[in-house]
Motif scaffolding. Structure first.
Motif, short mmCIF file in Angstrom:
data_model
loop_
_atom_site.label_atom_id
_atom_site.label_comp_id
_atom_site.label_asym_id
_atom_site.label_seq_id
_atom_site.Cartn_x
_atom_site.Cartn_y
_atom_site.Cartn_z
N SER A 109 0.52 -0.96 -0.07
CA SER A 109 0.17 0.45 -0.05
C SER A 109 0.60 1.42 -0.10
CB SER A 109 -1.37 0.05 1.01
OG SER A 109 0.04 0.04 2.57
N GLY A 110 1.52 1.20 1.04
CA GLY A 110 2.67 2.55 0.66
C GLY A 110 3.73 2.57 0.00
N VAL A 111 4.07 1.03 -1.03
CA VAL A 111 4.68 1.35 -2.36
C VAL A 111 3.61 2.37 -3.82
CG1 VAL A 111 5.23 0.09 -4.16
CG2 VAL A 111 6.06 -0.54 -2.38
N GLY A 112 2.45 1.66 -3.76
CA GLY A 112 1.29 2.39 -4.48
C GLY A 112 1.23 3.94 -4.22
N GLU A 113 1.37 4.20 -2.95
CA GLU A 113 1.66 5.38 -2.84
C GLU A 113 3.06 6.13 -2.81
OE1 GLU A 113 -0.76 8.04 -1.60
OE2 GLU A 113 -2.17 6.63 -1.62
N GLY A 114 3.72 5.35 -4.13
CA GLY A 114 5.17 6.41 -4.00
C GLY A 114 6.09 6.27 -3.39
N ALA A 115 6.08 5.22 -2.78
CA ALA A 115 7.54 5.13 -1.46
C ALA A 115 8.46 3.23 -2.33
CB ALA A 115 7.21 3.93 -0.57
N ARG A 116 9.67 4.26 -2.21
CA ARG A 116 10.48 3.27 -3.69
C ARG A 116 12.37 2.95 -2.48
NH1 ARG A 116 6.46 2.83 -5.73
NH2 ARG A 116 6.15 3.44 -8.24
N THR A 117 11.85 3.37 -1.25
CA THR A 117 13.40 3.17 -0.44
C THR A 117 12.98 2.91 0.73
OG1 THR A 117 14.17 5.70 0.07
CG2 THR A 117 14.14 5.18 -1.86
N GLY A 118 13.63 2.50 1.09
CA GLY A 118 14.77 2.09 2.86
C GLY A 118 13.53 3.75 4.06
N LEU A 119 13.45 4.80 3.56
CA LEU A 119 12.84 6.19 3.94
C LEU A 119 11.93 5.87 4.64
CD1 LEU A 119 13.58 8.85 5.03
CD2 LEU A 119 13.14 9.27 3.03
N SER A 120 10.79 4.94 3.35
CA SER A 120 9.15 4.79 3.87
C SER A 120 9.21 3.90 5.17
CB SER A 120 8.51 4.47 2.91
OG SER A 120 7.27 3.71 3.22
N ALA A 121 10.03 2.62 4.88
CA ALA A 121 10.07 1.70 6.59
C ALA A 121 10.44 2.59 6.95
CB ALA A 121 11.52 0.06 6.01
N VAL A 122 11.39 3.45 7.82
CA VAL A 122 11.77 4.24 8.71
C VAL A 122 10.64 4.91 9.30
CG1 VAL A 122 13.53 6.32 9.26
CG2 VAL A 122 14.27 4.92 8.41
N VAL A 123 9.59 5.75 8.49
CA VAL A 123 8.84 7.17 8.68
C VAL A 123 7.87 5.49 9.34
CG1 VAL A 123 6.80 8.11 8.28
CG2 VAL A 123 9.25 8.00 6.74
N THR A 124 7.27 4.80 8.53
CA THR A 124 6.05 3.30 9.30
C THR A 124 6.67 3.06 10.41
OG1 THR A 124 5.83 2.78 7.37
CG2 THR A 124 5.27 1.47 9.19
N GLY A 125 8.24 2.85 10.68
CA GLY A 125 9.22 2.56 12.09
C GLY A 125 8.71 3.14 13.46
N LEU A 126 9.36 4.44 12.44
CA LEU A 126 9.07 5.21 14.17
C LEU A 126 6.84 5.66 14.34
CD1 LEU A 126 11.36 8.14 12.24
CD2 LEU A 126 11.53 6.76 14.41
N LEU A 127 6.84 5.65 13.02
CA LEU A 127 5.06 5.76 14.04
C LEU A 127 4.83 4.57 14.89
CD1 LEU A 127 3.82 6.49 10.92
CD2 LEU A 127 3.37 8.00 12.61
N PHE A 128 5.02 3.51 14.41
CA PHE A 128 5.15 1.58 15.01
C PHE A 128 6.12 2.61 16.92
CE2 PHE A 128 3.97 -1.09 12.39
CZ PHE A 128 3.02 -1.61 12.63
N ALA A 129 7.16 2.74 17.00
CA ALA A 129 7.56 3.30 17.86
C ALA A 129 6.60 4.43 18.98
CB ALA A 129 9.14 3.84 17.72
N ALA A 130 6.38 5.50 18.51
CA ALA A 130 5.34 6.27 19.22
C ALA A 130 3.57 5.94 19.42
CB ALA A 130 4.72 7.34 18.10
N CYS A 131 3.30 4.35 18.97
CA CYS A 131 1.94 4.01 19.14
C CYS A 131 2.47 3.16 20.59
CB CYS A 131 1.40 2.61 18.83
SG CYS A 131 1.02 3.70 17.56
N LEU A 132 3.91 3.31 21.53
CA LEU A 132 3.96 2.23 22.30
C LEU A 132 3.46 3.57 23.81
CD1 LEU A 132 7.93 2.09 22.23
CD2 LEU A 132 6.08 0.31 22.55
#
Length: 485
Positions: free
Chosen positions: A355-378
């Motif tokens: 779904s993120g790739v469908g929005e234009g994601a092509r690199t690991g920066l997208s994964a870093v953003v997702t990981g930081l959002l999961f960290a915020a959920c703590l």
């Protein structure tokens, strides 16, 4: 048609713009190859947020599955499991971003969690089960480093790979139906499960409504259909609970409500609670088969997902090769061990990354953003109290239905293929064991091929695997015969 990585032409103007690029942005570009892959930081951020929204339902479902008493009757605390789930997803997804450098997100694999709940903790404690996760993660990392992971993938027939995916899907769907109360457990255990035949109260009604809503949203191709369905079902449940004055008794558990603040400190009570040993009750073969089951649960889908999403992101070539594939596979394997240490079950790559790739994601920066959002959920674990287990269970059924799409790739007219596939898919939910389904599929596949005079097509690895499963199924009779059972 296979897409090749997009490489924008370099011009003098481009060079001039690069000279005036802020240092932080230039570092991001070098680290994640953003320009090289034809993307922008804005696209990567948007893709990372989209992936998170598509898969954050795991914060609700994983605690639902893992909230099962172990052999000692102890169940992990809900808040601690939510924290462990968020922490495991954050750590593994950040590693995928910085090391794998691909737009893939990881979280607790529902198939791994289901295997732990039904096949491991009836015999072991939860810390010992997490030790199993660390062990299976180490096995997968070893397979990646030695190159055996790809060899094994090639040795197992494609039809059985699809069957394993479908069987686990049916298994996960059954778990959802049971936890929602839509299917009732009889006196004799899993084999006597049967439809109750009627709506047995408000909770089951909310499950049905949520399930139908998610299916309708998916049919309309609405992004984030699972999350939207869960949120809507929860809002309706809370409104009806207040309007009809429903109690915990009506819910056959805890009524949805927020007790206290929406923000709370993370509960790291499960972190590091890992035990190795104490497996004598299972025996050596039993331990080996459980580890094998966990490896299977997180093995096949991950490689297919990594290559599939990589192709969608235009990173893979005609042979399915893509930059950083070995690193991505290694991080996925490490997810098993990391999940065991955090206490949130083995982590694996999620197909929702597409779904993120469908929005234009092509690199690991997208994964870093997702990981930081999961960290915020703590810090927002109390919000999960607002979601009824019955509503969250609907997502398990939906995910099971999605995994059944692999049936389209099976040649059902060929009995040598369809029989092993059927046995694999049917026996996983009917016996409540993933291992039983895989074993039946492997044995029947080699037996039918041998009956056709095509034993050489089976391959040495499949014959060895068949022997292992024959011993596994015949273990108790052999023990009784030898007087050691």
């Amino acid at each position: 048609m296979t897409h090749q990585p997009t490489r924008p032409p370099t011009t003098a103007d481009d060079a001039g713009r690069g000279a005036h690029r802020p240092a932080s942005r230039a570092w991001l570009d070098r680290c994640f190859h953003i320009t090289e892959r034809g993307s922008t930081p804005a696209r990567e951020i948007r893709g990372g947020v989209t992936t998170f929204m598509a898969m954050c339902y795991i914060l609700l479902l994983n605690p639902l599955i893992l909230g099962t008493p172990d052999v000692t009757g102890q169940a992990p605390p809900h808040a601690a499991v939510v924290t462990a789930t968020a922490l495991g997803a954050a750590l593994c997804t950040l590693l995928m971003g910085f090391i794998g450098k691909v737009p893939l997100a990881l979280a607790a694999g529902l198939n791994v969690s289901a295997a732990l709940t039904t096949q491991v903790v009836p015999h072991l404690t939860w810390p010992q089960a997490m030790g199993m996760c660390v062990l299976y993660g180490a096995v997968i990392m070893l397979l990646v480093v030695t190159g055996l992971r790809e060899m094994i993938m090639n040795a197992i027939p494609q039809a059985l790979k699809h069957a394993i995916t479908m069987g686990i899907g049916m298994f996960v769907a059954l778990l959802g139906l049971v936890k929602a109360g839509f299917v009732g457990r009889g006196e004799g255990g899993p084999l006597t499960l049967g439809l109750t035949g009627k709506l047995s109260g408000w909770p089951v009604l909310f499950f049905c409504l949520t399930l139908l809503l998610i299916f309708m949203l998916q049919a309309r191709k609405v992004p984030g259909a699972i999350l939207l369905g869960i949120v809507t079902g929860s809002v309706v449940s809370i409104a009806v609970t207040k309007a009809a004055h429903l109690t915990d008794k009506d819910w056959q558990g805890t009524a949805p409500a927020l007790h206290g603040s929406a923000v709370a400190a993370p509960d790291f009570g499960l972190f590091g609670h890992v035990e190795f040993g104490g497996w004598q009750s299972l025996g050596g073969l039993g331990v080996g088969m459980i580890v094998f089951t966990l490896v299977l649960a997180g093995f096949f889908d991950a490689m297919a997902t990594i290559i599939g999403v990589g192709t969608e992101a235009r990173l893979a070539d005609d042979q399915g090769r893509m930059p950083g594939l070995s690193r991505a596979l290694f991080v996925d394997g490490a997810g098993g061990a990391i999940g065991g240490v955090t206490g949130g079950s083995g982590q694996t790559v999620f197909i929702e990354s597409a779904s993120g790739v469908g929005e234009g994601a092509r690199t690991g920066l997208s994964a870093v953003v997702t990981g930081l959002l999961f960290a915020a959920c703590l810090f927002f674990t109390p919000l999960t109290q607002l979601v009824p287990a019955q509503v969250a269970s609907a997502a398990l059924v939906v995910i099971g239905a999605m995994m059944m799409s692999a049936a389209a790739h099976v040649d059902w007219s060929d009995r040598a293929t369809s029989v092993p596939v059927f046995l694999t898919v049917a026996l996983m939910p009917f016996t409540y064991q993933i291992t039983a389904g895989v074993g039946a599929g492997v044995i029947s596949y080699t037996a039918i091929r041998a009956a056709q005079g095509r034993r050489r097509e089976v391959g040495g690895f499949m014959w060895a695997l068949t022997l292992v499963f024959v011993v596994y199924f015949a273990l108790h009779p052999i023990e009784n015969l030898l007087g050691v059972g």
